[in-house]
Design a protein around this motif. Structure first.
Motif, PDB file in Angstrom:
ATOM      1  N   SER A  18     -41.250 -93.760  -9.486  1.00  0.00           N
ATOM      2  CA  SER A  18     -40.515 -94.588  -8.369  1.00  0.00           C
ATOM      3  C   SER A  18     -41.515 -93.214  -7.334  1.00  0.00           C
ATOM      4  O   SER A  18     -41.850 -92.426  -6.672  1.00  0.00           O
ATOM      5  CB  SER A  18     -39.271 -92.705  -8.700  1.00  0.00           C
ATOM      6  OG  SER A  18     -38.992 -93.806  -7.077  1.00  0.00           O
TER       7      SER A  18
ATOM      8  N   ARG B 188     -33.747 -97.749  -7.570  1.00  0.00           N
ATOM      9  CA  ARG B 188     -35.191 -97.837  -7.190  1.00  0.00           C
ATOM     10  C   ARG B 188     -36.243 -98.413  -8.288  1.00  0.00           C
ATOM     11  O   ARG B 188     -35.187 -98.993  -9.095  1.00  0.00           O
ATOM     12  CB  ARG B 188     -34.700 -96.013  -7.970  1.00  0.00           C
ATOM     13  CG  ARG B 188     -34.341 -96.099  -8.988  1.00  0.00           C
ATOM     14  CD  ARG B 188     -35.272 -93.817  -9.780  1.00  0.00           C
ATOM     15  NE  ARG B 188     -35.141 -93.973 -10.842  1.00  0.00           N
ATOM     16  CZ  ARG B 188     -35.189 -93.133 -10.616  1.00  0.00           C
ATOM     17  NH1 ARG B 188     -35.403 -92.115 -10.338  1.00  0.00           N
ATOM     18  NH2 ARG B 188     -34.579 -92.367 -12.880  1.00  0.00           N
TER      19      ARG B 188
ATOM     20  N   ARG C 184     -30.913 -97.873 -11.884  1.00  0.00           N
ATOM     21  CA  ARG C 184     -29.699 -97.542 -10.714  1.00  0.00           C
ATOM     22  C   ARG C 184     -29.256 -95.861 -11.580  1.00  0.00           C
ATOM     23  O   ARG C 184     -29.246 -95.279 -12.792  1.00  0.00           O
ATOM     24  CB  ARG C 184     -28.484 -98.062 -11.393  1.00  0.00           C
ATOM     25  CG  ARG C 184     -28.198 -99.480 -10.984  1.00  0.00           C
ATOM     26  CD  ARG C 184     -26.853-100.216 -11.812  1.00  0.00           C
ATOM     27  NE  ARG C 184     -25.974 -99.075 -10.813  1.00  0.00           N
ATOM     28  CZ  ARG C 184     -24.310 -98.917 -11.129  1.00  0.00           C
ATOM     29  NH1 ARG C 184     -23.963 -99.910 -12.244  1.00  0.00           N
ATOM     30  NH2 ARG C 184     -23.727 -98.567 -10.467  1.00  0.00           N
ATOM     31  N   PRO C 185     -29.646 -95.172 -10.250  1.00  0.00           N
ATOM     32  CA  PRO C 185     -30.052 -93.810 -10.820  1.00  0.00           C
ATOM     33  C   PRO C 185     -28.998 -93.175 -11.736  1.00  0.00           C
ATOM     34  O   PRO C 185     -27.789 -93.497 -11.216  1.00  0.00           O
ATOM     35  CB  PRO C 185     -29.945 -93.393  -9.488  1.00  0.00           C
ATOM     36  CG  PRO C 185     -30.517 -94.047  -8.420  1.00  0.00           C
ATOM     37  CD  PRO C 185     -30.066 -95.323  -8.818  1.00  0.00           C
TER      38      PRO C 185
ATOM     39  N   GLN D 170     -38.102 -95.155  -1.525  1.00  0.00           N
ATOM     40  CA  GLN D 170     -36.894 -94.646  -0.792  1.00  0.00           C
ATOM     41  C   GLN D 170     -35.854 -95.208  -2.108  1.00  0.00           C
ATOM     42  O   GLN D 170     -36.140 -96.204  -1.786  1.00  0.00           O
ATOM     43  CB  GLN D 170     -36.051 -94.714  -0.118  1.00  0.00           C
ATOM     44  CG  GLN D 170     -36.994 -93.392   0.661  1.00  0.00           C
ATOM     45  CD  GLN D 170     -36.507 -91.462   0.362  1.00  0.00           C
ATOM     46  OE1 GLN D 170     -35.070 -91.083   0.236  1.00  0.00           O
ATOM     47  NE2 GLN D 170     -37.415 -90.825  -0.076  1.00  0.00           N
ATOM     48  N   PRO D 171     -34.654 -94.990  -3.036  1.00  0.00           N
ATOM     49  CA  PRO D 171     -33.545 -96.089  -3.604  1.00  0.00           C
ATOM     50  C   PRO D 171     -33.165 -96.632  -2.116  1.00  0.00           C
ATOM     51  O   PRO D 171     -32.911 -96.697  -1.300  1.00  0.00           O
ATOM     52  CB  PRO D 171     -33.093 -94.542  -3.910  1.00  0.00           C
ATOM     53  CG  PRO D 171     -33.424 -93.400  -4.127  1.00  0.00           C
ATOM     54  CD  PRO D 171     -34.095 -93.822  -2.723  1.00  0.00           C
TER      55      PRO D 171
ATOM     56  N   GLN E 171     -27.234 -97.273  -5.898  1.00  0.00           N
ATOM     57  CA  GLN E 171     -28.086 -97.555  -5.342  1.00  0.00           C
ATOM     58  C   GLN E 171     -29.019 -98.071  -6.608  1.00  0.00           C
ATOM     59  O   GLN E 171     -28.587 -97.936  -7.317  1.00  0.00           O
ATOM     60  CB  GLN E 171     -28.630 -96.289  -5.324  1.00  0.00           C
ATOM     61  CG  GLN E 171     -28.131 -95.484  -4.017  1.00  0.00           C
ATOM     62  CD  GLN E 171     -29.390 -94.150  -3.747  1.00  0.00           C
ATOM     63  OE1 GLN E 171     -29.383 -93.262  -4.324  1.00  0.00           O
ATOM     64  NE2 GLN E 171     -29.520 -94.334  -2.076  1.00  0.00           N
TER      65      GLN E 171
END
Lengths: 311, 90
Positions: free
Chosen positions: A87, A80, A67-68, A90-91, A78
């Protein structure tokens, strides 16, 4: 060999949250890290039959779902996906964490495993003969694949990635959960009765998605390659009578090449590998409206092949 | 043929798939186009020589020969467009 099922839910979650869960999915080893509950539940539900690897074993793919940090932990949370710590995507909404693992692992294989010609196709096997089902999304490929392996007695090699070994044209299994979308989720739940399905996740880029657990026998036989016998291009049409139209081998070749992830990248080696598959395979366009009809047709194909072999 | 080209092909039931090593593309060709390509693999040829290869000595009427000549021109255009052959300078 120990499988993921040997871990209780707490131990599974602890490994995922710690150094990572090392598991083998057919020819690929994966190290997955995540503290997200839905990921642990999805792995526990759908990957119970997969061999566990030691923590210090080599991993072909190192994935992490996290999780960001920041406000996104609280507002529209979100997830990721990190590949080797980077990364690349996109999340997505947090609820899509487990599907994101499946999509991410598909990306790893389809973009990295260039020792194979990789075709966007389901592939199932019976009596040593494999049917490759290349088709674009929405064609009913995965629904048909789920029915064939769940009720038709076919072995799942893959519902998404057909791996053709460049050296000899053998089809290398990659049995993983079958990705079902939208209406096909209820169709397969009803059709199979005892299907093990992950919870449906709504509002993804593919609509509502759920994953069907791969049959344990298919996972156990993941080292057993198969030979292509049929190239069947399926198309579901509501209410349609089952119809099988023969395709020329050259047409089949072009259609499979167009459904391949790395045909162009492989150049002449891809051309030769696909040529070997087409040499060995009868090509058909299949239209179906009822799974029972389609399964009966596949049974006839397998029976004919057995009879030819016996003759 | 284009310089440096080593086209690979496979055929089934009169249809051919041809891999162009220069473009990396694969094409589906009919028997006549493949015959023209094979003839050009052996060396440069003009339209008359290619027509002769397609006729295979058949004593066809003039109208049929004219139609075949038109088909050959279209075929050569297609093969050029696919970068399988080049036009040689006159």
């Amino acid at each position: 060999m120990l499988t993921v099922a040997a871990l209780g839910p707490a131990e599974l979650a602890a490994r995922l949250a710690g150094d990572g869960l090392h598991l083998r999915t057919a020819g690929f080893s994966v190290c997955l890290r995540s503290r997200i509950d839905s990921v642990a539940r999805g792995i526990g539900l759908l990957y119970a039959d997969y061999p566990l690897l030691a923590a210090d074993d080599f991993a072909d793919f190192r994935l992490s779902l996290e999780r960001p940090a920041g406000a996104r932990r609280w507002f529209k949370p979100q997830v990721r996906l990190l590949y080797d710590g980077n990364s690349l995507f996109q999340p997505l909404p947090l609820a899509q964490a487990f599907p994101m693992f499946e999509w991410g692992l598909n990306w790893c294989v389809s973009s990295r495993a260039n020792e194979y010609l990789i075709v966007h196709a389901a592939v199932v096997e019976k009596h040593g003969c494999a049917a490759i089902l290349p088709a674009p999304p929405g064609s009913g490929k995965s629904t048909l694949c789920a029915a064939l392996v769940g009720r038709g007695g076919w072995r799942l090699l893959s519902d998404e990635l057909t791996l053709v070994r460049l050296a000899d044209g053998a089809l290398v299994p990659l049995p993983r959960p079958v990705s079902l979308k939208n209406g096909s989720i209820a169709v397969i739940r009803d059709y199979l009765g005892d299907a093990v399905l992950s919870p449906a996740v709504r509002d993804t880029v593919k609509g509502t998605v759920a994953h069907l657990k791969a049959p344990a026998d298919s996972v156990a036989r993941a080292a057993e390659t198969a030979r292509a016998a049929w190239l069947v291009f399926p198309q579901y049409r509501a209410g349609a009578a089952v119809r099988l139209d023969a395709l020329s081998r050259a047409q089949s070749f072009m259609r499979v090449a167009g459904n391949s992830f790395n045909y162009s990248l492989l150049g002449r080696r891809g051309f030769d590998a696909l040529g070997r598959v087409v040499d060995a395979s009868a090509g058909y366009a299949l239209e179906y409206g009822r799974l029972d009809d389609a399964l009966a047709l596949f049974e006839r194909l397998a029976g004919q092949r057995l009879a030819e072999r016996a003759a | 043929m284009s310089a440096g080209q080593l086209a690979a092909s496979r055929h089934w039931d009169g249809e051919f798939v041809v891999y162009n090593n220069l473009s990396g593309d694969t094409h589906l060709l009919g028997a006549d186009a493949m015959l023209v390509l094979h003839r050009l693999q052996q060396g440069e040829a003009d339209t008359a020589a290619l027509l002769a290869a397609l006729h295979e000595g058949a004593d066809a009427p003039a109208a049929a020969r004219a139609a075949l000549a038109a088909e050959l021109e279209a075929m050569l255009d297609d093969l050029r467009r696919l970068a399988l052959i080049d036009a040689a300078p006159c």
